[in-house]
Design a protein around this motif. Structure first.
Motif, short mmCIF file in Angstrom:
data_model
loop_
_atom_site.label_atom_id
_atom_site.label_comp_id
_atom_site.label_asym_id
_atom_site.label_seq_id
_atom_site.Cartn_x
_atom_site.Cartn_y
_atom_site.Cartn_z
N ALA A 136 0.84 -1.20 0.00
CA ALA A 136 0.00 0.00 0.00
C ALA A 136 0.87 1.25 0.00
CB ALA A 136 -0.94 0.00 1.21
N ALA A 137 1.97 1.22 0.75
CA ALA A 137 2.88 2.37 0.78
C ALA A 137 3.52 2.58 -0.60
CB ALA A 137 3.96 2.16 1.84
N LEU A 138 3.89 1.49 -1.26
CA LEU A 138 4.45 1.60 -2.62
C LEU A 138 3.43 2.20 -3.59
CD1 LEU A 138 6.44 -1.72 -3.10
CD2 LEU A 138 7.35 0.59 -3.30
N LEU A 139 2.20 1.74 -3.52
CA LEU A 139 1.17 2.26 -4.41
C LEU A 139 0.87 3.73 -4.13
CD1 LEU A 139 -1.24 -0.78 -4.70
CD2 LEU A 139 0.19 0.20 -6.48
N THR A 140 0.89 4.12 -2.87
CA THR A 140 0.70 5.54 -2.52
C THR A 140 1.82 6.37 -3.11
OG1 THR A 140 -0.46 4.96 -0.49
CG2 THR A 140 0.52 7.17 -0.59
N ARG A 141 3.03 5.86 -3.04
CA ARG A 141 4.17 6.57 -3.62
C ARG A 141 4.02 6.71 -5.13
NH1 ARG A 141 10.29 4.46 -3.87
NH2 ARG A 141 11.19 6.35 -4.69
N VAL A 142 3.56 5.66 -5.79
CA VAL A 142 3.32 5.70 -7.23
C VAL A 142 2.29 6.78 -7.56
CG1 VAL A 142 2.30 4.45 -9.16
CG2 VAL A 142 4.01 3.35 -7.73
N ARG A 143 1.21 6.83 -6.81
CA ARG A 143 0.17 7.84 -7.06
C ARG A 143 0.73 9.25 -6.94
NH1 ARG A 143 -3.11 4.46 -3.70
NH2 ARG A 143 -4.32 3.09 -5.02
N ARG A 144 1.55 9.49 -5.90
CA ARG A 144 2.15 10.82 -5.71
C ARG A 144 3.09 11.16 -6.86
NH1 ARG A 144 4.25 9.71 -0.46
NH2 ARG A 144 2.41 9.21 0.70
N MET A 145 3.90 10.20 -7.28
CA MET A 145 4.82 10.43 -8.39
C MET A 145 4.04 10.74 -9.66
SD MET A 145 7.48 7.34 -7.58
CE MET A 145 8.74 7.65 -8.79
N GLU A 146 2.96 10.01 -9.90
CA GLU A 146 2.15 10.23 -11.10
C GLU A 146 1.49 11.60 -11.07
OE1 GLU A 146 0.50 9.12 -14.82
OE2 GLU A 146 2.28 8.59 -13.71
N GLU A 147 1.00 12.02 -9.91
CA GLU A 147 0.38 13.35 -9.79
C GLU A 147 1.38 14.45 -10.06
OE1 GLU A 147 -1.41 13.50 -5.93
OE2 GLU A 147 -2.86 11.93 -6.43
N SER A 148 2.58 14.35 -9.51
CA SER A 148 3.59 15.39 -9.73
C SER A 148 4.09 15.37 -11.17
CB SER A 148 4.76 15.24 -8.75
OG SER A 148 5.54 14.11 -9.06
N ARG A 149 4.16 14.19 -11.77
CA ARG A 149 4.60 14.07 -13.15
C ARG A 149 3.65 14.79 -14.09
NH1 ARG A 149 4.07 11.01 -17.65
NH2 ARG A 149 2.26 9.90 -16.94
#
Length: 173
Positions: A136-149
């Motif tokens: 879940a922490a990895l997926l949260t990180r992916v979501r944040r990276m995608e939003e900033s991208r």
């Protein structure tokens, strides 16, 4: 559990988002992080242009006419390099349409494009034994990276590299 068929992370920039749009820049990143990127010189019949799209990617039609490579050469290079790989993109319908236009110039068939989520899910599967909390922490990180991208200027190579980086961070090999 990694598939034997390698991923290639793809991104295109285009003249607009209309049905008459065409690719103006293409980039792809291989699993090892090596990459290719080309500006594409518009074909004479490719006339669609959006100032809004230009504001996003920062490329002018004049720049493409001067610095772009012939579409048929870019298509040939791309198709040669991605043969036998799984192409993934964060916008498969758009990228497929632009690749159809590009590959059409060379009279070639467009390869299948999969959602990048397939690569990311496969990378997560390499974390066998990790807890649901860690995943879940990895997926949260992916979501944040995608939003900033998505907030940055769109250019094909940095966007394709970001898709690859997320995959790598999730455990892609």
């Amino acid at each position: 559990m990694s598939s034997a068929i390698p991923f290639i992370f793809l991104d295109n920039e285009a003249s607009s988002l209309t049905t008459d749009s065409y690719p103006i820049e293409i980039a792809w990143v291989r699993q090892d992080g090596s990459n290719e990127c080309f500006l594409i010189r518009p074909e004479p019949e490719w006339t669609d242009w959006s100032e809004q799209a230009e504001a996003l990617h920062g490329l002018s039609r004049e720049q493409l006419m001067k610095e772009g490579h012939p579409a048929s050469e870019v298509a040939a290079r791309f198709l040669c390099d991605v043969k036998g790989a799984r192409l993934v993109s964060d916008a498969p319908p758009f990228d497929r349409a632009w690749l159809e236009t590009l590959c059409g110039v060379a009279g070639k068939t467009t390869p299948v494009i999969h959602p990048v989520l397939e690569a990311w899910v496969e990378a997560l599967r390499t974390h066998e034994g990790s807890s649901a909390q860690e995943e879940a922490a990895l997926l949260t990180r992916v979501r944040r990276m995608e939003e900033s991208r998505r907030k940055r200027r769109h250019r094909a190579l940095p966007d394709a590299q970001e898709l690859w980086r997320i995959w790598k961070d999730l455990g892609g090999r």
